[in-house]
Design an enzyme around this catalytic site. Structure first.
Site, short mmCIF file in Angstrom:
data_model
loop_
_atom_site.label_atom_id
_atom_site.label_comp_id
_atom_site.label_asym_id
_atom_site.label_seq_id
_atom_site.Cartn_x
_atom_site.Cartn_y
_atom_site.Cartn_z
N ARG A 127 0.82 -1.21 0.00
CA ARG A 127 0.00 0.00 0.00
C ARG A 127 0.86 1.26 0.00
O ARG A 127 0.46 2.27 -0.58
CB ARG A 127 -0.96 -0.01 1.18
N LYS B 155 -15.54 -17.75 4.73
CA LYS B 155 -16.97 -17.81 5.02
C LYS B 155 -17.88 -17.32 3.92
O LYS B 155 -17.56 -16.38 3.20
CB LYS B 155 -17.25 -16.97 6.26
N GLY C 128 -12.11 -4.61 1.45
CA GLY C 128 -13.56 -4.39 1.56
C GLY C 128 -14.07 -3.42 0.51
O GLY C 128 -15.16 -3.61 -0.05
N GLY D 42 -8.02 -8.75 0.68
CA GLY D 42 -6.75 -8.71 1.41
C GLY D 42 -5.91 -9.96 1.27
O GLY D 42 -4.75 -9.92 0.88
#
Ligand code: ADP
Ligand code: MG
Length: 406
Positions: free
Chosen positions: A36, A197, A376, A353
């Site tokens: 980043r 998930k 996200g 991520g």
């Protein structure tokens, strides 16, 4: 993108509040992945070379509105200094009298990094007074923090009510690249979705069903789909409360004629451990005392074969517990299969991520069309949601009015 960018502004001699996403992973004060920071360099360098006074700011981790010495920006400043080949000064606080004094001393071409914005609760609360005070440091606002654009915080949204707001180069590249998945992506468009998930990714799955011709599901998430089919999966991670959602998604895929591919074989182990003894089994033969840790070789080959027809590929979420090297083969093979498609002119985009970390670890980032820095944020963008930090930027055809005191 339909927003003004730094290229549209004469920044020479002007004070620029640059919101970047320098939220890097830390391990005991050491930066474990500086992606980043490196991704933020083009905008920083561009502004400095054009004689702007750059007031750089970011959040780091989750200090929840309190000063936390473990989350100070110092390691970021040090790494940035190395990459820029010049010292990077820092303020002791995100805002306050000391910050104003330090900023007042800056000359064109100077850079200062503010302390962690989230040391102030006002940041995440998007407090208008805090936003106005941040704005008071500068003449213009640049948002390059795509990874934080899905949150309306003081430094991503609030501040735009007080300063002309334009996009940085990374923000522009992220929005333009990810937009390729939303507006007429070359067909067939295939998505590979994994991760732990189903629950966190229901909306992404649903959005992809409206756009893709095939969705390939791996990782822990696939377990819930397999369990919904009635398979016994031993000790594997299964979200019992998501079985209905999984069934609904399968039905929706069928109705929309989207191919939903699930693993046919898997790697199992008695526990998640580097030295566990692994076995490859069919999905209907998972032993009671074992858990699924990766997709199997037959599945990898079938997924790669299917992807070989795609003209657009979006990948999010690892295929297994890739943090443990002996469970990383499925994830690594998918990364390589997708990278191979880039050279065959397929648009290949990776977001999220952990999947991005896997691609970086393999040194394949340069071999993808685009690797998003926004976890996200990239998922919300693909869901078709509008991101407050992007919405708040001046449209491309707007006029830029600098503050009176500029
Ligand atoms: P991303 O960050 O790319 O969006 P996620 O955060 O959704 O991905 O998921 C990453 C996590 O999923 C990893 O920590 C990985 O260990 C876990 N995972 C993948 N496959 C399995 C599995 N079969 N069982 C348990 N966890 C898994
Ligand atoms: Mg993750």
């Amino acid at each position: 993108m339909n927003a003004k960018t730094i290229r549209d502004v004469d920044v020479g001699g002007r004070r620029v509040f640059l919101r970047a996403d320098l939220n890097v992973p830390l391990d005991d004060g050491r930066i474990t992945d500086d992606t980043r920071i490196r991704a933020s360099l083009p905008t920083i360098v561009n502004l400095l070379e054009r004689g702007a006074i750059v007031i750089l700011a970011s959040h780091l981790g989750r200090p929840k509105g309190k000063v936390n010495d473990a989350l100070r920006m110092k390691p970021v400043a040090d790494r940035l200094a190395q990459l820029l080949g010049r010292p990077v000064r820092m303020t002791g606080d995100a805002l306050g009298p000391g910050v104003q004094v330090a900023v007042d001393k800056l000359r064109p071409g100077d850079l200062i990094l503010l302390e962690n914005l989230r040391f102030r609760a006002d940041e995440e609360a998007n407090d208008p007074e805090f936003a106005e005070a941040l704005a008071g440091l500068a003449d213009i606002y640049v948002n390059d923090a795509f990874g934080a654009a899905h949150r309306a915080h003081a430094s991503t949204e609030g501040i735009t009510h007080f300063l002309p707001a334009v996009a940085g180069l990374l923000m522009e590249r992220e929005v333009d690249s990810l937009s390729r998945l939303l507006t007429k992506p070359p067909r067939p468009f295939h998505a590979v979705i994994g991760g732990a998930k189903v629950s966190g990714k229901l909306e992404v799955l649903e959005a992809l069903l409206t756009r893709c011709q095939a969705v390939l599901v791996g990782g822990g998430m696939a377990n819930t789909f397999l369990a919904a089919r009635g398979l016994e999966l031993g000790k594997s991670l299964v979200e019992e409360d998501q079985l209905e959602n999984a069934e609904r998604i399968v039905a929706e895929a069928r109705r929309k004629r989207v191919r939903l591919m699930l693993p046919t074989d898997v790697v199992v182990a008695p526990q998640i451990h580097q030295r566990s003894k692994t076995k490859i089994v069919a999905v209907d033969a998972v032993p009671k005392d074992q858990m699924i840790v990766d997709i199997g070789p037959e599945t990898r080959a079938a997924f790669a074969d299917h992807l070989s027809k795609a003209k657009t590929i979006f990948w999010n979420g690892p295929m297994g517990v890739f943090e443990i090297s002996q469970f990383a083969d499925g994830t690594n093979e998918m990364a390589r299969a997708i990278a191979r498609r880039t050279s065959a002119k397929t648009v290949t985009i990776v977001g999220g991520g952990d999947s991005v970390a896997a691609v970086e670890q393999l040194g394949l980032a340069d071999r993808m069309t685009h690797v998003s820095t926004g976890g996200g944020a990239s998922l919300e963008f693909i869901e078709g949601k509008s991101l407050p930090g992007v919405e708040a930027l001046l449209p491309a055809d707007a006029e830029i009015n600098f503050r009176e005191n500029a």
